[in-house]
Scaffold this motif. Structure first.
Motif, mmCIF file in Angstrom:
data_model
loop_
_atom_site.group_PDB
_atom_site.id
_atom_site.type_symbol
_atom_site.label_atom_id
_atom_site.label_comp_id
_atom_site.label_asym_id
_atom_site.label_seq_id
_atom_site.Cartn_x
_atom_site.Cartn_y
_atom_site.Cartn_z
ATOM 1 N N ASN A 257 0.825 -1.208 0.000
ATOM 2 C CA ASN A 257 0.000 0.000 0.000
ATOM 3 C C ASN A 257 0.863 1.264 0.000
ATOM 4 O O ASN A 257 0.567 2.227 -0.708
ATOM 5 C CB ASN A 257 -0.921 0.006 1.213
ATOM 6 C CG ASN A 257 -2.116 -0.900 1.040
ATOM 7 O OD1 ASN A 257 -2.189 -1.668 0.093
ATOM 8 N ND2 ASN A 257 -3.050 -0.827 1.967
ATOM 9 N N LEU A 258 1.917 1.251 0.809
ATOM 10 C CA LEU A 258 2.783 2.432 0.892
ATOM 11 C C LEU A 258 3.494 2.688 -0.439
ATOM 12 O O LEU A 258 3.548 3.828 -0.924
ATOM 13 C CB LEU A 258 3.808 2.259 2.008
ATOM 14 C CG LEU A 258 3.268 2.309 3.444
ATOM 15 C CD1 LEU A 258 4.392 2.072 4.445
ATOM 16 C CD2 LEU A 258 2.592 3.635 3.720
ATOM 17 N N VAL A 259 4.046 1.641 -1.035
ATOM 18 C CA VAL A 259 4.750 1.813 -2.306
ATOM 19 C C VAL A 259 3.773 2.195 -3.416
ATOM 20 O O VAL A 259 4.072 3.051 -4.255
ATOM 21 C CB VAL A 259 5.528 0.530 -2.662
ATOM 22 C CG1 VAL A 259 6.222 0.671 -4.016
ATOM 23 C CG2 VAL A 259 6.557 0.205 -1.583
ATOM 24 N N HIS A 260 2.599 1.582 -3.410
ATOM 25 C CA HIS A 260 1.589 1.888 -4.420
ATOM 26 C C HIS A 260 1.161 3.356 -4.327
ATOM 27 O O HIS A 260 1.065 4.064 -5.347
ATOM 28 C CB HIS A 260 0.385 0.966 -4.249
ATOM 29 C CG HIS A 260 -0.675 1.153 -5.291
ATOM 30 N ND1 HIS A 260 -1.684 2.084 -5.169
ATOM 31 C CD2 HIS A 260 -0.874 0.535 -6.482
ATOM 32 C CE1 HIS A 260 -2.468 2.028 -6.227
ATOM 33 N NE2 HIS A 260 -1.990 1.099 -7.049
ATOM 34 N N ASN A 261 0.893 3.826 -3.115
ATOM 35 C CA ASN A 261 0.522 5.228 -2.937
ATOM 36 C C ASN A 261 1.638 6.163 -3.393
ATOM 37 O O ASN A 261 1.384 7.217 -3.986
ATOM 38 C CB ASN A 261 0.187 5.497 -1.470
ATOM 39 C CG ASN A 261 -1.224 5.084 -1.116
ATOM 40 O OD1 ASN A 261 -1.918 4.477 -1.920
ATOM 41 N ND2 ASN A 261 -1.643 5.397 0.096
ATOM 42 N N ALA A 262 2.883 5.783 -3.080
ATOM 43 C CA ALA A 262 4.014 6.631 -3.462
ATOM 44 C C ALA A 262 4.168 6.722 -4.972
ATOM 45 O O ALA A 262 4.616 7.750 -5.498
ATOM 46 C CB ALA A 262 5.298 6.088 -2.836
ATOM 47 N N ILE A 263 3.800 5.674 -5.679
ATOM 48 C CA ILE A 263 3.883 5.691 -7.143
ATOM 49 C C ILE A 263 2.745 6.509 -7.742
ATOM 50 O O ILE A 263 2.951 7.368 -8.611
ATOM 51 C CB ILE A 263 3.852 4.250 -7.694
ATOM 52 C CG1 ILE A 263 5.106 3.486 -7.252
ATOM 53 C CG2 ILE A 263 3.744 4.263 -9.213
ATOM 54 C CD1 ILE A 263 5.074 2.013 -7.607
ATOM 55 N N ILE A 264 1.529 6.251 -7.282
ATOM 56 C CA ILE A 264 0.356 6.889 -7.871
ATOM 57 C C ILE A 264 0.320 8.385 -7.574
ATOM 58 O O ILE A 264 0.054 9.206 -8.458
ATOM 59 C CB ILE A 264 -0.922 6.207 -7.349
ATOM 60 C CG1 ILE A 264 -0.970 4.749 -7.810
ATOM 61 C CG2 ILE A 264 -2.159 6.959 -7.826
ATOM 62 C CD1 ILE A 264 -0.937 4.586 -9.317
ATOM 63 N N HIS A 265 0.608 8.757 -6.343
ATOM 64 C CA HIS A 265 0.519 10.155 -5.937
ATOM 65 C C HIS A 265 1.917 10.781 -5.996
ATOM 66 O O HIS A 265 2.530 11.080 -4.971
ATOM 67 C CB HIS A 265 -0.081 10.259 -4.538
ATOM 68 C CG HIS A 265 -1.346 9.476 -4.393
ATOM 69 N ND1 HIS A 265 -2.477 9.744 -5.133
ATOM 70 C CD2 HIS A 265 -1.650 8.414 -3.620
ATOM 71 C CE1 HIS A 265 -3.435 8.897 -4.803
ATOM 72 N NE2 HIS A 265 -2.947 8.075 -3.884
ATOM 73 N N ASN A 266 2.372 10.958 -7.226
ATOM 74 C CA ASN A 266 3.724 11.437 -7.465
ATOM 75 C C ASN A 266 3.672 12.535 -8.519
ATOM 76 O O ASN A 266 2.583 12.999 -8.899
ATOM 77 C CB ASN A 266 4.619 10.276 -7.914
ATOM 78 C CG ASN A 266 6.051 10.416 -7.465
ATOM 79 O OD1 ASN A 266 6.686 11.436 -7.713
ATOM 80 N ND2 ASN A 266 6.571 9.392 -6.805
ATOM 81 N N LEU A 267 4.829 12.923 -9.000
ATOM 82 C CA LEU A 267 4.882 13.912 -10.063
ATOM 83 C C LEU A 267 4.337 13.331 -11.363
ATOM 84 O O LEU A 267 4.402 12.113 -11.577
ATOM 85 C CB LEU A 267 6.326 14.376 -10.263
ATOM 86 C CG LEU A 267 6.983 15.143 -9.096
ATOM 87 C CD1 LEU A 267 8.458 15.392 -9.389
ATOM 88 C CD2 LEU A 267 6.252 16.449 -8.824
#
Length: 364
Positions: A257-267
């Motif tokens: 979940n943490l890695v997925h969120n970091a990818i999706i909510h990025n630049l």
């Protein structure tokens, strides 16, 4: 639970005080009587003079006086014990009243027992703390249920609308309808599975085993690498062995979940995600950090609430079900860990999970 009626605590304490006083008085009178018998002295004359008499006159001379003293001690013990017990148990009556009030549904009631610290004040303060946590938990559950109902109602309402349109317009192409129904149904399934996972983690109904967070971080990163490449996001990983104890499936879900969120909510392009694990005295640390837009601290503090979405989350094609970080928070709490969210000054967010370190195995 139905129980047969019994004596009140106040009456029991009163009888205990009176009984103790009677025993102490009887022992004292007995000691005095033995002493007088040994010395051979008793008051037997009407003038009240003391003279030496045979021990057989002890009953006639000393026993009536002892009986009067014992009766006085009995009455004094009962009356004094009743008053003292009432004063001692007054805080308990207040606690009992508060408990009955809470049992009737008033979780906002507090005892707030005055006075200096003692056993009753400690009990009252603990009860007030428990009530505050319970009230907050119930409010959170009510808010969660309302939000979950709203979130589940949305895909169902969309499905109903699509079916109504298809019924009223038989000539409409079914391919587009099927695709939209499939997307809506997938979202409903994802939301339901997330709710079940959240409930499972919150109830701590899982087996515990030794887990290495660094291996879970590698697995989550490899699984989500195609998604990162699709969004033009670079993932950098580093770290040490981080042994802890818990559910491997839930901790893998947390990391994913943490890695997925970091990818999706990025630049929008050329974003970066940093995943690292580390070991501190007594704890293991998982940190997921990403680039992105600048986030206000007020917004960051609310992102772990169920169904809470930031501005970027709403306007993307990957809005999700709004439970990603809520699940992370619940899993972390179920493993007796701490979750920290910190906005980065350059944009994006840093999320840190600290869990208790596993005790090393010892060979015997």
């Amino acid at each position: 639970m139905d129980r047969p009626p019994g004596l009140s605590v106040r009456l029991k304490l009163t009888l205990s005080y009176a009984g103790f006083l009677m025993v102490a008085g009887a022992l004292l009178l007995a000691a005095i009587g033995v002493f007088l018998l040994q010395q051979g002295w008793l008051r037997t004359t009407a003038e009240g003079a003391w003279r030496q008499t045979p021990g057989t006159t002890f009953v006639r001379g000393f026993a009536p006086l002892a009986a009067v003293v014992m009766m006085f001690l009995l009455m004094f013990g009962l009356l004094g014990g009743w008053i003292l017990a009432g004063r001692m148990l007054a805080p308990l009556d207040r606690i009992t009243h508060a408990t009955r009030t809470v049992a009737n549904g008033s979780l906002s009631h507090r005892i707030r027992l005055p006075g200096r610290q003692d056993e009753f004040r400690e009990l009252a303060d603990t009860f007030d703390t428990m009530l505050a946590r319970l009230e907050a938990h119930v409010a959170e559950q009510q808010r969660f249920a309302a939000n979950a109902s709203h979130e589940l109602r949305t895909p169902l309402a969309i499905t109903k609308t699509l079916l109504d349109v298809a019924r009223t317009d038989p000539s409409r192409a079914t391919g587009e309808l099927i695709d939209r129904l499939h997307a809506v149904n997938t979202r409903a399934i994802d939301l339901t599975e997330a709710l079940l996972l959240l409930s499972r983690a919150d109830q701590r109904s899982f087996a515990r085993e030794h887990v290495d967070l660094s291996l879970l971080a590698e697995e989550a990163t490899e699984t989500l690498l195609p998604l990162a490449e699709k969004h033009g996001v670079t993932i950098e990983t580093c770290g040490d062995v981080t042994p802890t104890v818990g559910s491997q499936a839930l901790l893998l879900q947390l990391t994913t979940n943490l890695v997925h969120n970091a990818i999706i909510h990025n630049l929008p392009e050329k974003g970066t995600v940093w995943v690292s694990t580390g070991f501190r005295p007594g704890t293991v640390v998982l940190t997921v950090e990403n680039t992105g837009e600048t986030l206000a601290p007020e917004l960051v503090s609310t992102l772990t609430e169920p169904f809470q979405r930031g501005t970027q989350r709403i306007h993307t094609d990957h809005a999700g079900v709004g439970l990603g970080l809520a699940i992370v928070k619940t899993i972390t709490r179920a493993h007796d860990g701490t979750l920290t969210l910190t906005p980065r000054s350059a944009g994006g967010i840093r999320i840190t999970v600290e869990l208790p370190a596993a005790v090393p195995h010892t060979d015997r």
